[in-house]
Motif scaffolding. Structure first.
Motif, PDB file in Angstrom:
ATOM      1  N   PHE A 124       0.561  14.991   5.379  1.00  0.00           N
ATOM      2  CA  PHE A 124       1.041  13.930   5.220  1.00  0.00           C
ATOM      3  C   PHE A 124       0.263  12.691   5.120  1.00  0.00           C
ATOM      4  N   PRO A 125      -0.067  12.138   5.983  1.00  0.00           N
ATOM      5  CA  PRO A 125       0.219  10.912   6.385  1.00  0.00           C
ATOM      6  C   PRO A 125      -1.208  10.223   5.704  1.00  0.00           C
ATOM      7  N   ALA A 140      -0.130   9.675   2.559  1.00  0.00           N
ATOM      8  CA  ALA A 140       0.829   8.647   1.977  1.00  0.00           C
ATOM      9  C   ALA A 140      -0.066   7.158   1.906  1.00  0.00           C
ATOM     10  N   LEU A 141      -0.991   7.600   2.700  1.00  0.00           N
ATOM     11  CA  LEU A 141      -2.157   6.325   3.209  1.00  0.00           C
ATOM     12  C   LEU A 141      -2.763   6.405   1.634  1.00  0.00           C
ATOM     13  N   ARG A 161      -0.087   3.841  -0.085  1.00  0.00           N
ATOM     14  CA  ARG A 161       0.479   2.804  -0.124  1.00  0.00           C
ATOM     15  C   ARG A 161      -0.233   2.241  -0.399  1.00  0.00           C
ATOM     16  N   SER A 217       7.008  -1.887  -1.095  1.00  0.00           N
ATOM     17  CA  SER A 217       7.126  -1.329  -0.130  1.00  0.00           C
ATOM     18  C   SER A 217       8.636  -0.873   0.373  1.00  0.00           C
ATOM     19  N   SER A 218       9.446  -1.558   0.229  1.00  0.00           N
ATOM     20  CA  SER A 218      10.747  -0.870   0.578  1.00  0.00           C
ATOM     21  C   SER A 218      11.443   0.283   0.738  1.00  0.00           C
ATOM     22  N   GLU A 219      10.640   0.662  -1.085  1.00  0.00           N
ATOM     23  CA  GLU A 219      11.259   1.939  -1.787  1.00  0.00           C
ATOM     24  C   GLU A 219      10.277   2.944  -1.169  1.00  0.00           C
ATOM     25  N   LEU A 220      10.672   4.694  -1.667  1.00  0.00           N
ATOM     26  CA  LEU A 220       9.660   5.309  -1.004  1.00  0.00           C
ATOM     27  C   LEU A 220       9.266   5.654  -2.091  1.00  0.00           C
ATOM     28  N   HIS A 221       7.677   5.548  -1.780  1.00  0.00           N
ATOM     29  CA  HIS A 221       6.858   6.014  -2.785  1.00  0.00           C
ATOM     30  C   HIS A 221       5.918   7.230  -2.673  1.00  0.00           C
ATOM     31  N   LEU A 222       6.494   8.265  -3.003  1.00  0.00           N
ATOM     32  CA  LEU A 222       5.498   9.851  -3.023  1.00  0.00           C
ATOM     33  C   LEU A 222       4.510  10.258  -3.826  1.00  0.00           C
ATOM     34  N   MET A 255       2.168   2.164   8.762  1.00  0.00           N
ATOM     35  CA  MET A 255       2.527   2.855   7.591  1.00  0.00           C
ATOM     36  C   MET A 255       3.761   3.914   7.357  1.00  0.00           C
ATOM     37  N   GLU A 275      11.866  -0.857   7.866  1.00  0.00           N
ATOM     38  CA  GLU A 275      11.563  -1.123   6.404  1.00  0.00           C
ATOM     39  C   GLU A 275      10.934  -0.723   5.265  1.00  0.00           C
TER      40      GLU A 275
END
Lengths: 374, 315
Positions: A45-46, A49-50, A53, A61-66, B149, B154
């Protein structure tokens, strides 16, 4: 006495658990598979996610993005100053692309429409220029960045060069050490071996300051070294780095000493009788036999050299740095633009991960062989 | 196999001995020719620095090329007990480092040992090994940034995901004291999971299968097998993992830099950062060297002891 032996009934009793064992084995397999899948997902996952991101603008960036975000295009009402401060817009490149004179001053409060009006530009052209600007901002900024005449690609090349020579020389020297120590029959061999073992218990932070001091004393013997930016200075720094990498470790010594000790002495004797020198024996007979330990050392040292941070950070001037110190200083410059930071970090990880996935079977084999030695 | 008594007894040829020793001597010489190149580099860069440092420890040397250096006696050594500014830096860092080392040590078992046992029970799975080992391709710096990250307040992807899944109620803040203390060892443990797994797995694989089979036949439960059969025979692996963790986590550095320890984030200021800043940033070189020595020499002795123990158990 009779209790010591199992009665017939008792033997019968032990049967059901045997069948139960089979059921338990299936249960165990299912349990293990579930754990492996969960752990694999958590581990990967990291990385994922990296990657994601690196495409997510700081603003979102304060919203979850998958998944790759659906980012709006740059609005024509966006102030140019905002783009420059938060998205590191390259003003010079923008002016050249739009045909605006380079000396022209664009007030930071001007919106894109104002700029279009002022310089008589087509709105569509501006929109085209900014297509995907937010989405690829991190990568664009990273690859465009030049810090102290240093770019991502140059730093990466330097890392490859240092890693390559470190690995090559480390293998050659470690094999020689292993050959010299093979058997560990004499006292002097044992002493050398034990001194190498000390490496495992000497923390890097203990010796980094005096080691750096030592290099400073050596450097001060050469007046050319103090010329900032000279080729001599830069190569001296890189050589210091390579020397630190090839100095031999407890592991390299253990791996090769035990591997070469395991090769029958008759082989060497017969080579000697045929008139081979020790160097010839080493090169032509021993070397091909050492494939497993060599792979083992490479797969353990490759990530260590490629990911080295402390020593290059300390020893190399910023214009001469390898990849990680470059990423660190670039990141410092863009401390408000997380997109660039994650793009940089992800970019620093990718080359090695690709190598790892391509040669994964060697890694698995080599690490297991190395761990047994350790 | 009686030796016939009438066999002529051959007297050992006298001149043979010096001849052999001559060969031996040339062998030793050529052995050293092979050993020397790397050994010289090793000694100069690893052992000599320890001694180079000694005269500097008794001075007020501020920088590496300090033109004026005055002797100060044992002041640097006692500073950690007497000097306020040093105490303010050193003691909190020491406390944080010890907590980090302890938590990091537990992650060895949470990740490494349990994964190794799992692999051992269901058989070696190359694909799974590949995945578990993959984080080791990450640099320490990247691990630190990955922590930011995932767990920055937040914006952390991990935070947002766990919130959405309802696992956590409040966001974790990687820059807070507890955030750094717990997330950092977790990330480091995750990174080294594959390595520790390999150490423990090789320990498990070296156990003679007869002892395990015997325990199964005798009806030992899994836990009994674990504590009576596996662990005692894996002792060298435990000691190796302990040594590696002790030495490695006391000088953890890269991850902390990524968390901003060298400038803004005081929560990530562990001992290695103190030594680094004293030497390279705030001109207290001699003090930094002394503190490093005072911290690490006991650790080194412990490491040597553990190493001895491991080798005695292994052979």
């Amino acid at each position: 006495m009779s209790t010591q032996f199992l009665s017939p009934e008792k033997i019968k009793d032990t049967k059901p658990p045997v069948i139960g064992l089979k059921g338990r084995r299936i249960g165990l397999r299912i349990f293990a598979t579930v754990i492996m899948i969960v752990y694999s997902v958590v581990t990967l996952f990291p990385f994922y996610a990296l990657f994601i991101r690196s495409f997510v603008p700081t603003k979102e960036s304060s919203e979850l993005h998958l998944w790759l975000p659906e980012v709006q295009e740059v609005s024509v009402n966006q102030e140019i100053g905002n783009l420059a401060v938060f998205y590191n817009l390259d003003m010079k490149a923008f002016k050249i692309a739009m045909g605006i004179p380079e000396t022209a001053y664009i007030p930071s409060r001007d919106k894109l429409v104002d700029v279009a009006e002022k310089y008589n530009l087509n709105i569509a052209d501006i929109q085209q220029y900014f297509e995907g600007f937010y989405l690829y901002n991190g990568w664009n900024t990273l690859f465009r960045t030049s810090m102290n005449s240093q770019t991502f690609w140059r730093a990466l090349t330097r890392t490859f060069i240092v890693t390559f020579f470190s690995l090559l020389l480390s293998i050659i020297l470690s094999i020689m050490t292993g050959y010299g120590l093979a058997g560990l029959k004499r006292k002097d061999q044992m002493t050398v071996y034990n001194i190498y073992l000390l490496q495992m218990v000497i923390p890097i932070m203990l010796i980094i300051l005096p080691q750096y001091q030592l290099f400073q004393w050596i450097y001060n013997l050469f007046p050319q070294y103090n010329v900032q930016g000279s080729a001599f200075r830069y190569s001296a720094q890189l050589i210091a780095l390579i020397l630190i990498n090839i100095k031999g470790t407890a592991l390299s010594t253990m791996i090769f000493t035990s591997a070469i000790s395991g090769i029958p002495k008759d082989l060497e004797d017969s080579a000697m009788i045929d008139g081979a020198s020790r160097i010839q024996y080493l090169r032509q007979i021993l070397f091909p036999l050492l494939k497993v330990p060599i792979v083992s050392l490479v797969v353990i040292q490759l990530p260590a050299f490629y990911n080295q941070f402390l020593e290059p950070y300390v020893y190399l001037d910023p214009p001469n740095s390898t990849l990680l110190p470059f990423i660190q200083s670039a990141v410092g410059q863009f401390s408000t633009n997380f997109q660039v930071i994650y793009a940089g970090v992800f970019a620093s990880v990718v080359p090695l991960v690709i190598l790892y996935l391509v040669f994964r079977s060697y890694f698995v084999e080599g690490v297991m062989a190395g761990a047994i030695k350790g | 196999m009686e030796v016939p008594a009438n066999l002529p007894t051959v007297q050992p040829i006298k001149p043979a001995k010096p001849k052999l020793s001559k060969m031996q001597r040339s062998r030793i010489r050529s052995d050293w020719a092979f050993i020397a190149p790397q050994f010289i580099i090793f000694v100069v860069l690893t052992i000599v620095p320890l001694f180079v440092a000694i005269p500097i420890l008794f001075t007020d040397k501020a920088q590496f090329n300090d033109p004026q250096v005055n002797p100060v006696g044992w002041k640097n050594f006692t500073a950690v007990f007497t000097e306020r500014s040093v105490q303010d830096d050193y003691l909190p860092a020491l406390q944080k480092t010890v907590i980090f080392v302890l938590l990091n040590y537990t992650t060895i078992y949470i990740f490494g040992l349990s994964l190794a046992l799992l692999m051992y029970e269901v058989g070696f799975k190359g694909g799974f090994f590949t995945i578990v080992y993959m984080p080791l391709m990450l640099s320490g710096l990247a691990t630190g940034y990955a922590a930011v990250m995932l767990f920055a307040q937040e914006t952390g992807t991990g935070n947002l995901l766990l919130m959405k899944a309802g696992i956590i109620k409040e966001q974790i803040n990687i820059y807070s004291a507890t955030g750094t203390a717990f997330i950092l060892p977790l990330m480091v443990g995750w990174r080294y999971a594959g390595y520790n797994m390999a150490i423990f797995l090789s320990g498990l694989l070296s156990i003679p299968t007869e002892t395990i089979e015997a325990s199964v036949v005798d009806g030992a439960s899994y836990w009994q097998r674990l504590f009576r059969i596996y662990f005692p025979q894996m002792l060298p692996s435990f000691i190796l993992a302990t040594t590696m963790c002790l030495i490695g986590s006391f000088s953890v550095f890269d991850e902390l830099v990524a968390l901003g320890a060298t400038y803004v984030n005081p929560e990530a200021k562990l001992l290695s950062i103190i030594f680094f800043t004293y030497g390279f940033q705030i001109d207290r070189l001699a003090m930094g060297m002394t503190l490093a020595l005072e911290t690490f020499v006991p650790l080194m002795l412990l490491g040597i002891l553990l190493q001895r123990l491991q080798r005695r158990l292994q052979y």
